[in-house]
Scaffold this motif. Structure first.
Motif, PDB file in Angstrom:
ATOM      1  N   GLN A 276       0.828  -1.192   0.000  1.00 37.36           N
ATOM      2  CA  GLN A 276       0.000   0.000   0.000  1.00 37.36           C
ATOM      3  C   GLN A 276       0.868   1.250   0.000  1.00 37.36           C
ATOM      4  N   ARG A 277       0.283   2.344  -0.480  1.00 39.97           N
ATOM      5  CA  ARG A 277       0.986   3.615  -0.428  1.00 39.97           C
ATOM      6  C   ARG A 277       1.174   4.021   1.033  1.00 39.97           C
ATOM      7  N   GLU A 278       2.378   4.518   1.349  1.00 38.07           N
ATOM      8  CA  GLU A 278       2.682   4.896   2.720  1.00 38.07           C
ATOM      9  C   GLU A 278       3.280   6.295   2.776  1.00 38.07           C
ATOM     10  N   LEU A 279       3.066   6.939   3.915  1.00 35.58           N
ATOM     11  CA  LEU A 279       3.628   8.264   4.123  1.00 35.58           C
ATOM     12  C   LEU A 279       5.136   8.178   4.307  1.00 35.58           C
ATOM     13  N   VAL A 280       5.849   9.101   3.683  1.00 30.12           N
ATOM     14  CA  VAL A 280       7.299   9.206   3.865  1.00 30.12           C
ATOM     15  C   VAL A 280       7.610  10.409   4.750  1.00 30.12           C
ATOM     16  N   ALA A 281       7.106  11.579   4.360  1.00 27.56           N
ATOM     17  CA  ALA A 281       7.384  12.797   5.116  1.00 27.56           C
ATOM     18  C   ALA A 281       6.372  13.869   4.740  1.00 27.56           C
ATOM     19  N   THR A 282       6.086  14.748   5.697  1.00 28.51           N
ATOM     20  CA  THR A 282       5.218  15.889   5.443  1.00 28.51           C
ATOM     21  C   THR A 282       5.842  17.151   6.032  1.00 28.51           C
ATOM     22  N   ILE A 283       5.404  18.294   5.510  1.00 24.05           N
ATOM     23  CA  ILE A 283       5.889  19.574   6.015  1.00 24.05           C
ATOM     24  C   ILE A 283       4.740  20.572   5.942  1.00 24.05           C
ATOM     25  N   THR A 284       4.531  21.302   7.040  1.00 24.81           N
ATOM     26  CA  THR A 284       3.471  22.300   7.059  1.00 24.81           C
ATOM     27  C   THR A 284       3.958  23.597   6.420  1.00 24.81           C
ATOM     28  N   ARG A 285       3.023  24.525   6.213  1.00 22.94           N
ATOM     29  CA  ARG A 285       3.415  25.792   5.619  1.00 22.94           C
ATOM     30  C   ARG A 285       4.412  26.521   6.511  1.00 22.94           C
ATOM     31  N   GLY A 286       4.318  26.288   7.817  1.00 22.31           N
ATOM     32  CA  GLY A 286       5.245  26.928   8.742  1.00 22.31           C
ATOM     33  C   GLY A 286       6.570  26.205   8.895  1.00 22.31           C
ATOM     34  N   GLY A 287       6.698  25.034   8.235  1.00 18.86           N
ATOM     35  CA  GLY A 287       7.981  24.335   8.251  1.00 18.86           C
ATOM     36  C   GLY A 287       8.083  23.180   9.232  1.00 18.86           C
ATOM     37  N   ARG A 288       6.985  22.861   9.904  1.00 11.65           N
ATOM     38  CA  ARG A 288       7.037  21.722  10.819  1.00 11.65           C
ATOM     39  C   ARG A 288       7.016  20.430  10.006  1.00 11.65           C
ATOM     40  N   THR A 289       7.928  19.508  10.353  1.00 10.00           N
ATOM     41  CA  THR A 289       8.096  18.288   9.575  1.00 10.00           C
ATOM     42  C   THR A 289       7.692  17.048  10.368  1.00 10.00           C
ATOM     43  N   ASN A 290       7.380  16.005   9.618  1.00  9.93           N
ATOM     44  CA  ASN A 290       7.039  14.710  10.198  1.00  9.93           C
ATOM     45  C   ASN A 290       7.581  13.637   9.265  1.00  9.93           C
ATOM     46  N   TYR A 291       8.187  12.596   9.831  1.00 13.09           N
ATOM     47  CA  TYR A 291       8.814  11.552   9.017  1.00 13.09           C
ATOM     48  C   TYR A 291       8.345  10.167   9.451  1.00 13.09           C
ATOM     49  N   ALA A 292       8.301   9.267   8.497  1.00 12.25           N
ATOM     50  CA  ALA A 292       8.139   7.862   8.827  1.00 12.25           C
ATOM     51  C   ALA A 292       9.377   7.392   9.578  1.00 12.25           C
ATOM     52  N   ASN A 293       9.195   6.484  10.509  1.00  9.99           N
ATOM     53  CA  ASN A 293      10.333   6.005  11.297  1.00  9.99           C
ATOM     54  C   ASN A 293      11.420   5.407  10.409  1.00  9.99           C
ATOM     55  N   SER A 294      11.012   4.790   9.325  1.00 10.80           N
ATOM     56  CA  SER A 294      11.967   4.098   8.455  1.00 10.80           C
ATOM     57  C   SER A 294      12.926   5.045   7.729  1.00 10.80           C
ATOM     58  N   VAL A 295      12.598   6.335   7.671  1.00  8.14           N
ATOM     59  CA  VAL A 295      13.450   7.268   6.929  1.00  8.14           C
ATOM     60  C   VAL A 295      14.058   8.347   7.818  1.00  8.14           C
ATOM     61  N   LYS A 296      13.696   8.368   9.086  1.00  8.94           N
ATOM     62  CA  LYS A 296      14.228   9.394   9.987  1.00  8.94           C
ATOM     63  C   LYS A 296      15.751   9.340  10.025  1.00  8.94           C
ATOM     64  N   GLY A 297      16.355  10.523   9.946  1.00 10.09           N
ATOM     65  CA  GLY A 297      17.804  10.614   9.966  1.00 10.09           C
ATOM     66  C   GLY A 297      18.456  10.411   8.614  1.00 10.09           C
ATOM     67  N   ARG A 298      17.690   9.963   7.610  1.00  5.49           N
ATOM     68  CA  ARG A 298      18.249   9.754   6.264  1.00  5.49           C
ATOM     69  C   ARG A 298      17.614  10.687   5.233  1.00  5.49           C
ATOM     70  N   PHE A 299      16.328  10.975   5.386  1.00 10.75           N
ATOM     71  CA  PHE A 299      15.604  11.818   4.430  1.00 10.75           C
ATOM     72  C   PHE A 299      15.317  13.177   5.061  1.00 10.75           C
ATOM     73  N   THR A 300      15.294  14.209   4.227  1.00 10.46           N
ATOM     74  CA  THR A 300      14.948  15.550   4.675  1.00 10.46           C
ATOM     75  C   THR A 300      13.951  16.168   3.702  1.00 10.46           C
ATOM     76  N   ILE A 301      12.814  16.598   4.234  1.00 14.51           N
ATOM     77  CA  ILE A 301      11.818  17.283   3.416  1.00 14.51           C
ATOM     78  C   ILE A 301      11.969  18.784   3.617  1.00 14.51           C
ATOM     79  N   SER A 302      11.793  19.539   2.531  1.00 17.50           N
ATOM     80  CA  SER A 302      11.861  20.996   2.615  1.00 17.50           C
ATOM     81  C   SER A 302      10.924  21.571   1.559  1.00 17.50           C
ATOM     82  N   ARG A 303      10.693  22.872   1.629  1.00 16.41           N
ATOM     83  CA  ARG A 303       9.790  23.507   0.679  1.00 16.41           C
ATOM     84  C   ARG A 303      10.230  24.916   0.375  1.00 16.41           C
ATOM     85  N   ASP A 304       9.842  25.365  -0.809  1.00  9.15           N
ATOM     86  CA  ASP A 304      10.048  26.738  -1.227  1.00  9.15           C
ATOM     87  C   ASP A 304       8.665  27.290  -1.549  1.00  9.15           C
ATOM     88  N   ASN A 305       8.119  28.082  -0.650  1.00 14.16           N
ATOM     89  CA  ASN A 305       6.741  28.556  -0.826  1.00 14.16           C
ATOM     90  C   ASN A 305       6.591  29.470  -2.047  1.00 14.16           C
TER      91      ASN A 305
END
Length: 121
Positions: A44-73
């Protein structure tokens, strides 16, 4: 309407790095949360990472410390920097953006077309 265009997938050896990008275009007023999801064959499709408009991030445990999500508004773009890739990271990666259009006063979910990431020797 809104289009999300992804780029940056490909084939990489274990331990390598890739950077995914996902740019939104259309009559966009603002974008709330952005995220990356992935779907491996037979799973099934699974969450990897999310980021809010204010920059708060959330990661799946399997990718923490290896993946980084960022955004350019200003560019309506979300990125996923993937380091120390493992074979189990192999999947189609999809971006998701909660877009507020100039014509619709509430956010709506949009998905990218998906980009293949393959981690193999």
């Amino acid at each position: 309407q809104v289009q999300l265009v992804e780029s940056g997938g490909g084939l990489v050896q274990p331990g390598g790095s890739l950077r995914l990008s996902c740019a939104a275009s259309g009559r966009i007023l603002s974008i709330d949360a952005m995220g990356w999801y992935r779907q491996a064959p037979g799973k099934q499709r699974e969450l990897v990472a999310t980021i809010t408009r204010g920059g708060r991030t959330n990661y799946a445990n399997s990718v923490k410390g290896r993946f980084t999500i960022s955004r350019d508004n200003a560019k309506h773009t979300v990125y996923l920097q993937m380091n120390s890739l493992k074979p189990e990271d192999t999947a189609v990666y999809y971006c998701n953006q909660e877009v507020v259009l100039t014509t619709v006063p509430y956010p709506r979910n949009y998905w990218g077309q998906g980009t293949q990431v393959t981690v193999s020797p």
